[in-house]
Design an enzyme around this catalytic site. Structure first.
Site, mmCIF file in Angstrom:
data_model
loop_
_atom_site.group_PDB
_atom_site.id
_atom_site.type_symbol
_atom_site.label_atom_id
_atom_site.label_comp_id
_atom_site.label_asym_id
_atom_site.label_seq_id
_atom_site.Cartn_x
_atom_site.Cartn_y
_atom_site.Cartn_z
ATOM 1 N N ASP A 56 -10.563 28.434 46.666
ATOM 2 C CA ASP A 56 -10.637 27.041 46.266
ATOM 3 C C ASP A 56 -10.028 26.925 44.872
ATOM 4 O O ASP A 56 -10.329 27.735 43.994
ATOM 5 C CB ASP A 56 -12.111 26.611 46.213
ATOM 6 C CG ASP A 56 -12.326 25.263 46.839
ATOM 7 O OD1 ASP A 56 -11.701 24.301 46.375
ATOM 8 O OD2 ASP A 56 -13.143 25.175 47.784
ATOM 9 N N HIS A 286 -18.311 21.407 53.524
ATOM 10 C CA HIS A 286 -19.526 21.485 52.710
ATOM 11 C C HIS A 286 -19.890 20.138 52.071
ATOM 12 O O HIS A 286 -20.867 20.058 51.344
ATOM 13 C CB HIS A 286 -19.314 22.540 51.614
ATOM 14 C CG HIS A 286 -18.173 22.163 50.723
ATOM 15 N ND1 HIS A 286 -16.852 22.186 51.140
ATOM 16 C CD2 HIS A 286 -18.143 21.691 49.460
ATOM 17 C CE1 HIS A 286 -16.081 21.756 50.175
ATOM 18 N NE2 HIS A 286 -16.832 21.455 49.132
ATOM 19 N N ASP A 287 -19.096 19.099 52.306
ATOM 20 C CA ASP A 287 -19.359 17.784 51.712
ATOM 21 C C ASP A 287 -19.847 16.750 52.715
ATOM 22 O O ASP A 287 -19.953 15.570 52.369
ATOM 23 C CB ASP A 287 -18.074 17.217 51.077
ATOM 24 C CG ASP A 287 -17.636 17.998 49.855
ATOM 25 O OD1 ASP A 287 -18.494 18.603 49.195
ATOM 26 O OD2 ASP A 287 -16.422 17.988 49.560
HETATM 27 O O1 TEU Z 1 -14.835 16.849 47.026
HETATM 28 C C1 TEU Z 1 -14.375 15.571 46.708
HETATM 29 C C2 TEU Z 1 -15.430 14.614 47.033
HETATM 30 O O2 TEU Z 1 -16.534 14.730 46.625
HETATM 31 C C3 TEU Z 1 -15.134 13.569 47.945
HETATM 32 O O3 TEU Z 1 -16.193 13.534 48.862
HETATM 33 C C4 TEU Z 1 -15.021 12.268 47.230
HETATM 34 O O4 TEU Z 1 -16.094 12.113 46.367
HETATM 35 C C5 TEU Z 1 -15.069 11.147 48.221
HETATM 36 O O5 TEU Z 1 -14.258 11.448 49.279
HETATM 37 C C6 TEU Z 1 -14.576 9.872 47.614
HETATM 38 O O6 TEU Z 1 -14.434 8.911 48.597
HETATM 39 C C7 TEU Z 1 -14.531 17.950 46.277
HETATM 40 C C8 TEU Z 1 -15.412 19.114 46.691
HETATM 41 O O7 TEU Z 1 -15.178 19.403 48.040
HETATM 42 C C9 TEU Z 1 -16.832 18.768 46.374
HETATM 43 O O8 TEU Z 1 -17.732 19.740 46.834
HETATM 44 C C10 TEU Z 1 -16.936 18.599 44.882
HETATM 45 O O9 TEU Z 1 -18.227 18.163 44.550
HETATM 46 C C11 TEU Z 1 -15.933 17.612 44.338
HETATM 47 O O10 TEU Z 1 -14.638 17.761 44.886
HETATM 48 C C12 TEU Z 1 -15.794 17.790 42.863
HETATM 49 O O11 TEU Z 1 -15.174 19.001 42.589
#
Ligand code: TEU
Length: 474
Positions: A56, A286-287
């Protein structure tokens, strides 16, 4: 499983405010995970199995504990002074109305500089100033250091956010209200994005045999095409997220996901994304909460949905990314108190909601979209702590581990994991499911998703029932 490549979420040194996405030192491994020697051994062992490893790359922001930020804050003569997005404000309020993805204003005030610094994510994740060419050069140096180690590529975290509109103007009120975030139109596809991506590629990736996949929330098909068209020399692939929710819905809404939308989305992208672009295929990461739970939380459909998703993912055209647990048919965790959550987004949202509603409604909302659902430990066995650790894990184990674990599923021929294994083996044993044309049929019929994959004389026909009821011939 037959998987070729492993993608590691961040394992770098970090105070862990956002599960490693807040990096303190790009060239050190987080103590919790071991040492650089452990990492080198992992890489060597992955390669010795004929597999690849991608890391990452979090370069939109660093931790506020990164030495660049500390220097930028504390030392007026530091070369890192302008490595972050600092701004003055005359009236004691933040310099603009941008909000953080993790609740509240996107600005921290620092008395030391009598200035505000931007953080689109947590209060400890400070946005880097990509306008500064020394910063860019330092980032490329760091990337090359990892590439020299022999890793096989990167997943680039929120890479479409790196270029911000000059002057950082206020976000539009209506867009902000609609999206739930203010300011996003000034950075999700910023003026210098393409230029930065090309420069980065030239200075780093192009000199190695590696691949890149950008995490690009909100870009949609047309912009994704500009980011990934082969001739433009920017990224190899992107994760676009529009298919993870039904139109008009957001992650924290309580609703049932309709698979007919996924069908439309896949047909649209496979037909229109373009021949010099290549799709990613994914339903989880993971999100996001678990996909099966979004579609139908009734346990009766769990196994069949797990297999249906596997079938779509491994027979469509693109590169499948399987998120850990998907191969078991994992579903959302049954958290019942905010104290069980670990994710900064969930906890901040809960606290923000408490100003508008009672604790049980706040919890209900957080439960719909929490990222922690997908972060519970891997369920290896039916033994203590699901075989994950003999110590108490950092977050609760999903209670279903006695029925849903790798050891038991491997023994059972009809399990989801064995279904994945068979599909992956079929996919790898010939090229039709990889390079073959994707030809949808019967696309007008609701709840039915059928398509051919065709290459030369070879043809696969896939027929999927997207409903809860049995279908007769149509
Ligand atoms: O994810 C980006 C993220 O959080 C997206 O879900 C974004 O907030 C959303 O799509 C907006 O509409 C990355 C990583 O995968 C996440 O785990 C981190 O928390 C984030 O960036 C910050 O590094």
């Amino acid at each position: 499983m037959g998987v070729d490549i492993i993608w590691l979420s961040p394992v770098y040194d970090s105070p862990n405010d956002d599960n490693g996405y807040d990096i303190r030192d790009y060239q050190k491994i987080m103590d919790d995970f071991g040492t650089m020697e452990d990492f080198d051994r992992l890489l060597e062992q992955v390669h010795s199995r004929g597999m690849k490893l991608i890391m990452d790359l979090v370069i939109n922001h660093t931790s506020d504990e990164h030495h660049w930020f500390q220097e930028s804050l504390n030392n007026p003569n530091s070369p890192y002074r302008d490595y972050y997005l600092w701004k003055k404000s005359s009236d004691g309020n933040p310099p603009n109305n941008w909000t953080s993805f993790f609740s509240g204003s996107a600005w921290n005030y620092y008395e030391k500089r009598d200035e505000w610094a931007l953080h689109l994510f947590s209060k400890k994740q400070m946005d880097l100033n990509w306008e500064n060419e020394n910063l860019r050069a330092d980032i490329y140096k760091m990337i090359n250091w990892w590439l020299d180690k022999g890793i096989d590529g990167f997943r680039l975290d929120v890479i479409n956010y790196i270029s911000k509109q000059q002057g950082l103007p206020d976000g539009n009120e209506s867009i902000g209200k609609m999206m739930g975030y203010f300011g996003i139109e000034h950075y999700f596809y910023g003026p210098r994005l393409h230029e930065y991506l090309r420069e980065m590629r030239q200075e780093t990736f192009d000199n190695y045999d590696v691949f890149t996949v950008g995490e690009t929330p909100g870009t949609g098909m047309e912009m994704s095409r500009l980011l990934t068209s082969e001739y433009r020399k920017e990224l190899n692939m992107v994760f676009s997220f529009d298919h993870l929710e039904n139109p008009g819905k957001v992650r924290f809404d309580d609703y049932r996901y309709d698979l007919n939308y996924l069908k439309e989305y896949l047909i649209n992208w496979t037909e229109n994304y373009g021949n010099d672009c290549w799709m990613t295929l994914f339903f989880e990461n993971h999100d996001n909460p678990r996909m099966i739970s979004k579609i139908n939380p009734n346990p009766e459909y769990r196994n069949v949905l797990g297999k249906l998703l596997a079938m779509i993912q491994l027979t469509s055209k693109g590169t499948p990314f399987i998120y850990q647990g998907q191969e078991l048919g994992m579903v959302n965790a049954s958290f019942d108190s905010i104290s069980q959550f670990r994710d900064v987004e969930s906890i901040n949202l809960y606290n923000e909601l408490l100003s508008e509603t009672n604790s049980s409604d706040a919890l209900k909302k957080v439960l719909c979209g929490s990222r922690d659902h997908a972060r519970t430990p891997v369920q290896w066995t039916s033994g203590m702590n699901a075989g994950f650790s003999s110590a108490e894990p950092w977050i609760r184990i999903n209670e279903d581990y006695r029925e849903y674990n790798i050891e038991d599923q491997l023994k059972s021929p009809l399990s989801i994991i064995n279904f994945y294994k068979s599909l992956i083996a079929i996919r790898k044993s010939n090229h039709t499911l990889i390079d073959g044309d994707f030809i949808p049929v019967k696309e007008k019929i609701k709840n039915i998703f059928c398509y051919y994959r065709i290459l030369g004389k070879e043809k696969y026909y896939v027929e999927l029932n997207l409903s809860e009821t049995q279908k007769s011939d149509q």
